[in-house]
Write an enzyme that holds these catalytic residues in place. Structure first.
Site, PDB file in Angstrom:
ATOM      1  N   ASP A 146       0.821  -1.217   0.000  1.00  0.00           N
ATOM      2  CA  ASP A 146       0.000   0.000   0.000  1.00  0.00           C
ATOM      3  C   ASP A 146       0.850   1.261   0.000  1.00  0.00           C
ATOM      4  O   ASP A 146       0.411   2.316  -0.462  1.00  0.00           O
ATOM      5  CB  ASP A 146      -0.890   0.030   1.251  1.00  0.00           C
ATOM      6  CG  ASP A 146      -2.207  -0.694   1.051  1.00  0.00           C
ATOM      7  OD1 ASP A 146      -2.290  -1.519   0.128  1.00  0.00           O
ATOM      8  OD2 ASP A 146      -3.141  -0.445   1.830  1.00  0.00           O
ATOM      9  N   MET A 284     -21.886   4.414   6.881  1.00  0.00           N
ATOM     10  CA  MET A 284     -22.535   5.663   6.483  1.00  0.00           C
ATOM     11  C   MET A 284     -24.030   5.487   6.250  1.00  0.00           C
ATOM     12  O   MET A 284     -24.819   6.419   6.469  1.00  0.00           O
ATOM     13  CB  MET A 284     -21.854   6.232   5.227  1.00  0.00           C
ATOM     14  CG  MET A 284     -22.431   7.548   4.734  1.00  0.00           C
ATOM     15  SD  MET A 284     -22.400   8.886   5.984  1.00  0.00           S
ATOM     16  CE  MET A 284     -20.673   9.377   5.913  1.00  0.00           C
TER      17      MET A 284
END
Length: 398
Positions: A146, A284
């Site tokens: 990453d 969310m």
């Protein structure tokens, strides 16, 4: 018939995707969850089917054996030797790994040593790598980091304003994360815009349970919001993002449940962010349901979330001295139109304007108006495909 598996192994999970290469065709995908716990769950998706099993899977080696046996059992492969490469996502490569590498004993040892930079991620990745090497010792294993994409940052960007001995002696610096995702969506944005990546200035916003924003100048990462660890940056699902570091010793003094710095960091990683502020969820969708109900804690959590993301994007306009496009990706970035609307609503001064209908119903592609000076794009990230491509590129070099 060359097949490659892309692996994302966590401390108690193993997510995978099987590709036919070089055609880049997805043959199957799945996840094994609750490794080391009772009632582990193995899910396999292929040919429009979904198979789920409840098992007791004690470690990553056992998980890999089950994965491979399932591939044969469901007729996805006929034999193990059809698999010619395995690619592993590794969160932290530190300064040691500036690009993807073929795994050997030394590489694996270095990944384990770098666990201090990603204690929630690197140990699981190392366990997954060991398991595949034990079971399929003759195939190429590749690590994709990453952090590699962010090694192009300048020294004045990645160093913290503390005495330099902490960098020279302990390598304390900004490393970033989600680099594979940021690299992929920048490449896809260039295709969508019909312009060479080497001419573009992009801000890429990876907004999922983890959140990171990256400033991309001509195809290179020049700044990113995650830092020494993935805890830094805007508010996230369960992570606080940036806070005043003096809060840490203060909380240790004040709260008897927080006995040391490790306790506080654990709280900041796992019990903060949307989940911690709202007391509802890190998802969310649950926060938006709370908005509909006028839940004050959901409203507060949402407002902090939007505020922190807007500020981060705004500072990268300064870093790049303007931008050609803003790219939303990852779980929330791709699937939360209200969040995108409210983020862009605070950035119109920069020349961004989105088409409300495209934002809500377009899902993928350009959602900005024709008049928008800065294009706004929604692009599905595909870290697994990036991993498979790197395996294909490196598998004949070991």
């Amino acid at each position: 018939m060359s097949k490659t598996i892309a692996i994302n192994a966590g401390s108690s999970s193993l997510k995978w995707q099987l590709y036919q290469m070089p055609e880049e065709e997805v043959l199957a995908q799945g996840i094994i969850e609750r490794i080391g716990l009772k009632d582990s769950i193995s899910t396999v998706k292929y040919d429009g089917k979904k198979e789920e099993q409840i098992l007791d899977i004690h470690d990553h080696t056992e998980a890999v054996k089950i994965l491979l046996n399932d591939l044969i059992h469901f007729g996805i492969i006929a034999a193990y030797d059809e698999i010619t490469g395995v690619g592993h996502r590794v969160v932290a490569g530190g300064e040691l790994f500036k690009e993807s590498v073929v795994v050997n004993d030394k590489v694996l040892e270095q990944i384990e040593e770098l666990s201090v930079l990603a204690p929630l991620h690197n140990p699981g990745a190392a366990a997954g790598i060991r398991a595949f090497r034990d079971i399929l010792p003759d195939i190429t294993s590749v690590c994709v980091f990453d952090t590699s994409f962010h090694t192009s940052m300048a020294k004045h960007t990645y160093l913290y304003p503390i005495p330099q001995k902490y960098y020279t002696d302990y390598k304390v610096r900004k490393y970033g994360a989600h680099g594979t995702s940021h690299k992929y969506v920048a490449q896809e944005a260039a295709k969508m815009l019909g312009r060479p990546l080497e001419e573009l200035k992009l801000i890429t916003a990876h907004i999922g349970n983890g959140v990171s924003i990256t400033a991309n100048y001509h195809g290179k990462s020049v700044d990113t919001s995650m830092g020494f660890t993935p805890l830094a940056g805007p508010m996230m699902g369960t992570r606080s993002g940036d806070i005043d570091p003096a809060i840490i010793p203060y909380l240790i003094e004040q709260d008897p449940e927080l006995k040391d710095a490790a306790d506080v960091v654990n709280m900041l990683n796992k019990k903060s962010g949307l989940s911690g502020v709202s007391g509802i969820s890190s998802d969310m969708r649950d926060i938006e349901a709370g908005l509909q109900e006028d839940n004050p804690d959901a409203v507060l959590a949402y407002n902090i979330f939007i505020d922190r993301i807007k500020k981060c994007i705004g500072q990268y306009f300064a870093v790049l001295n303007g931008a050609d496009a803003l790219v939303f990706t990852a779980g929330m970035g791709e699937n939360a139109p209200l969040m995108r609307q409210d983020v862009i609503g605070g950035l119109t001064w920069f020349g961004m304007d989105i088409d409300p209908e495209k934002n809500v119903f377009g899902y993928r592609g350009e959602i900005s108006t024709p008049e928008s000076k800065v294009k706004v794009l929604v692009i599905s990230t595909d870290e697994e495909l990036c991993i498979a491509r790197d395996v294909e590129r490196l598998k004949n070099t070991k």
